[in-house]
Design a protein around this motif. Structure first.
Motif: not given
Length: 500
Positions: A444, A446, A450-451, A453
């Motif tokens: 990510d 912005k 890291y998210r 997924c």
């Protein structure tokens, strides 16, 4: 089938007896010419009687009698007993299979294993404990047991359990020795491993209560014993403080618990034999040290005020051996020897042992610890990286390897369709060598992190470009990275995976 198996045992026993007789016959034929008998004990006593009648000096006669008793265990080749965790899995299986074969063999009542295990009961407990005969009787007892194993499989040699390796674990109760890979459960009835659901001669389930009492032997214990000069310093009841071997041995029986925690039932658990093999291994080193100082171990036998421990008394159940015969180094010199004890850094090259660098001592590993002793890919974490096309038909697979003992980032390349020829969406996944999926995380920008997924990615021509046409091009643009460098966010890496 039962008469056949009985005949086989008789033939094997008499072949050993004949080799004994040949030793004496070849040198002194007149001594045995009148002693032929199918009863081994009568034949033996007859030979002894002839030795007593002959015109020998006392030393010569005693030497011949000792030779005759020793040669009941004569073998053409010498075998080596090793720590149980140093055996290959095939060697270990052969040994436990032979033990189970004795348990199933009904040629003795109720079976061969229980019949021989019952030697260590009742009056015999007092003649083989609490005095000088402790060392020698147990040596001959485990040798007799090993002989029975070798009648099942001549390649089998008893292993020994060096409990020091468990004493110095963070939690000795988590030793691999008490798992299905070795001797089965640590607590309660034994339900796993090679002796699962065993019943003893008393028709009770074999069980253990590991760690409730007692403790394994420590390195310091053995160092103390081997620092002594004579048996009187290590033998019950004359030993120096903190160097009585029998007491150290008792604590291990208590540590295992269950049948092992009672002298009258301890030999019903296979742990008995490998525990006593270690005691014998330590004693063998002690006797070797005596020899280096020109002391015959038999001359160092401790005379105690107990008739059962007198040197000339016949051993219970182990005729024709006498208590003093157990101290002879004939057996260690001619029949068996012990492999080296585990030492750092190699620790017998066993995957079940590791070197504790703080103490420079080998210790056992726990069930879920990484296994030491391998330098090949089997000791590494091998992961499978795969891409499956969503907007196109195609699959690509790659493999990455890293040292599982060092937490680190590892960078991998995976093939996808060139976005210049059309839409390129793919599902990216990584599975470890046990086929367990690793968790996917997408960048990510912005949030600059890291998210979690699902692992789906769209590859485009936009900058920063996610792909390169060749490995050489990737390297020229700053790949590969040093996996041990501090982790930094790189916008070119859109996806990361966490594997455990």
């Amino acid at each position: 089938m039962k008469p056949t198996s009985q005949l086989l045992l008789l033939l094997l026993w008499h072949s050993v007896l004949l080799s004994v007789c040949d030793v004496i016959t070849n040198q002194y034929p007149a001594l045995v010419s009148e002693c032929k008998d199918h009863d081994s004990q009568k034949q033996y006593k007859c030979i002894l009687s002839n030795l007593d009648k002959a015109d020998w000096s006392r030393d010569d006669a005693d030497g011949l009698k000792l030779r005759l008793r020793q040669d009941f265990y004569w073998h053409p080749t010498k075998r080596i007993r090793r720590e149980c965790r140093a055996l290959t899995r095939e060697e270990f299986k052969e040994m436990v299979d032979a033990i189970n074969a004795l348990k199933k063999d009904k040629s003795m009542s109720p079976n061969v294993y229980d019949y021989i295990a019952d030697y260590h009961t009742n009056e015999a407990v007092n003649s083989v404990h609490f005095g000088s005969n402790f060392f020698g009787w147990h040596k001959m007892y485990i040798l007799k047991f090993e002989e029975l194993l070798r009648k099942v499989n001549p390649n089998v040699t008893l292993c020994y359990w060096d409990s020091r390796l468990d004493h110095h674990m963070k939690d000795p109760k988590k030793s691999m020795m008490f798992t299905s890979e070795f001797f089965g459960d640590a607590r309660g009835p034994i339900q796993t491993g090679p002796f699962a659901r065993w019943k003893t001669i008393r028709n009770k389930l074999l069980f253990r209560d590991l760690g409730k009492e007692g403790n394994p032997i420590s390195y310091k214990d053995i160092e103390t014993v081997l620092s002594k000069k004579h048996h009187v310093q290590i033998t019950n009841p004359t030993s120096d403080p903190n160097s009585e071997v029998e007491m150290m041995h008792n604590m291990v029986h208590a540590f295992v618990g269950g049948q092992m925690n009672d002298f009258n039932t301890s030999s019903q658990d296979p742990f008995f034999w490998i525990h006593h093999a270690f005691i014998d291994a330590v004693w063998t080193v002690f006797c070797r040290q005596l020899r280096h100082r020109n002391i015959d171990p038999q001359d160092d036998y401790v005379i105690v005020d107990n008739e059962m421990h007198k040197p000339e008394r016949y051993m219970d159940h182990l005729f024709p051996m006498k208590n003093i015969d157990g101290y002879s180094d004939y057996f260690a010199n001619n029949i068996y020897s012990y492999g080296d004890f585990a030492k750092c850094p190699t620790c017998l090259n066993s995957p079940y042992l590791k070197c504790d660098h703080a103490s420079n001592k080998c210790v056992g590993i726990e069930l879920h610890e990484p296994r030491a002793g391998y330098d090949d890919l089997c000791s590494k974490s091998v992961a499978i990286v795969q891409s499956n096309g969503i907007t196109y038909h195609g699959t690509y697979r790659n493999y990455i390897v890293n040292d599982a003992s060092i937490p680190q980032w590892v960078y991998a390349y995976v093939g996808v369709k060139d976005p210049g020829t059309g839409s390129s969406q793919a599902f990216i996944s990584i599975t470890d060598k046990n086929h367990k999926p690793c968790d996917a995380f997408c960048l990510d920008l912005k949030a600059k992190k890291y998210r979690s997924c699902p692992g789906v990615i769209s590859v485009t021509n936009k900058k920063p470009r996610l792909y390169y046409n060749t490995l050489k091009e990737a390297e020229e643009n700053g790949y590969p990275f040093n996996p041990l460098e501090p982790d930094t966010l790189d916008p070119r890496i859109k996806m990361a995976f966490l594997c455990y």
